[in-house]
Design a protein around this motif. Structure first.
Motif, PDB file in Angstrom:
ATOM      1  N   ALA A 109       0.834  -1.208   0.000  1.00  0.00           N
ATOM      2  CA  ALA A 109       0.000   0.000   0.000  1.00  0.00           C
ATOM      3  C   ALA A 109       0.865   1.253   0.000  1.00  0.00           C
ATOM      4  N   GLN A 110       1.936   1.228   0.791  1.00  0.00           N
ATOM      5  CA  GLN A 110       2.852   2.368   0.827  1.00  0.00           C
ATOM      6  C   GLN A 110       3.512   2.578  -0.534  1.00  0.00           C
ATOM      7  N   GLN A 111       3.848   1.471  -1.201  1.00  0.00           N
ATOM      8  CA  GLN A 111       4.476   1.580  -2.510  1.00  0.00           C
ATOM      9  C   GLN A 111       3.517   2.183  -3.531  1.00  0.00           C
ATOM     10  N   VAL A 112       2.242   1.800  -3.434  1.00  0.00           N
ATOM     11  CA  VAL A 112       1.239   2.369  -4.347  1.00  0.00           C
ATOM     12  C   VAL A 112       1.143   3.877  -4.153  1.00  0.00           C
ATOM     13  N   VAL A 113       1.105   4.316  -2.892  1.00  0.00           N
ATOM     14  CA  VAL A 113       1.034   5.754  -2.596  1.00  0.00           C
ATOM     15  C   VAL A 113       2.280   6.465  -3.111  1.00  0.00           C
TER      16      VAL A 113
END
Length: 258
Positions: free
Chosen positions: A14-18
């Protein structure tokens, strides 16, 4: 459950997507700025009749813009941005070379005028002066001297006006010489006429005129006519009513708070 066991992994995903979304947005913003700068340089160069194959540069620019997908990926944007930045640097280099040629020509003319003036002064010193001429000279000597616009440290100017750095050699500015060269390029990009900039240099001094151009670049989105704005500053400077200090301080505070 399997999902609970993968909590850390999912959180990292999720952090990578953001992060990817943020990087894509930043890349798009950089591409938009670069596109704007290239377009302004091309338009200004063509309008002023600057030497160089601006038709080919414009065709390359149009081709790059046409390659931007409707839903570009980060890789798409970065690839086109790299090529757009190279095109920007090419346009800047052409204008810098032209400016150097103009400066060399101007310096030659000034040297010739200096020789002529020196010869004239030498002849005048040998000839008797009339009382009227002596009186006129005395009047000139009594005229109040206009104080030049105060120069500020280059580091302070660059902190307040960071956008002009991209127009320096290699995208950086480390000396007043480089600053003044970048200001010439930006002057053309903003549509400020050579005569308006020359007058500003004569009234304010070349360093202060370059600083004024850097300040105008920072506020370009809020100034309808950069050329008219510079002429207004020049007129105020000629009357001793203008200081760069408030502009630099305002822009510095804005840069630090932003």
């Amino acid at each position: 459950s399997p999902l609970l066991m993968r909590t850390d992994e999912l959180a990292m995903m999720a952090q990578q997507v953001v992060a990817d979304r943020f990087a894509l947005r930043r890349a798009k913003e950089n591409l938009t700025i670069c596109r704007r700068d290239v377009r302004k340089l091309i338009s200004a160069a063509i309008e002023e009749g600057a030497s160089g194959n601006w038709g080919n540069i414009e065709a390359t620019y149009i081709g790059l813009v046409g390659r931007i997908p409707r839903a570009p990926t980060l890789s798409d944007v970065n690839s086109i941005l790299d090529e757009m930045e190279l095109l920007l640097q090419e346009a800047v280099n052409i204008l810098e070379m032209q400016q150097k040629d103009e400066n060399n020509s101007t310096n030659g003319d000034q040297s010739e005028r200096h020789i002529q003036n020196s010869n004239t002064e030498s002849i005048s010193e040998l000839e008797p002066s009339s009382e009227n001429e002596q009186g006129a000279k005395a009047v000139d000597d009594d005229r109040p001297k206009r104080e030049p616009v105060r120069n500020f440290p280059l580091g302070m100017v660059m902190r307040a006006c960071p956008e002009i750095a991209i127009y320096g050699p290699g995208g950086t500015i480390g000396s007043w010489r480089e600053m003044m060269g970048a200001a010439v390029v930006v002057r053309s990009m903003l549509g400020v006429s050579p005569s308006a900039y020359q007058e500003a240099c004569e009234v304010m001094g070349p360093e202060s005129a370059a600083t004024a151009i850097a300040c105008i670049l920072e506020r370009a989105g809020h100034i309808n006519s950069p050329g008219g704005y510079l002429r207004d500053l020049t007129r105020k400077a000629a009357r001793g009513e203008f200081s760069l200090g408030p502009m630099i301080n305002a822009l510095r505070l804005k840069a630090e708070s932003g």
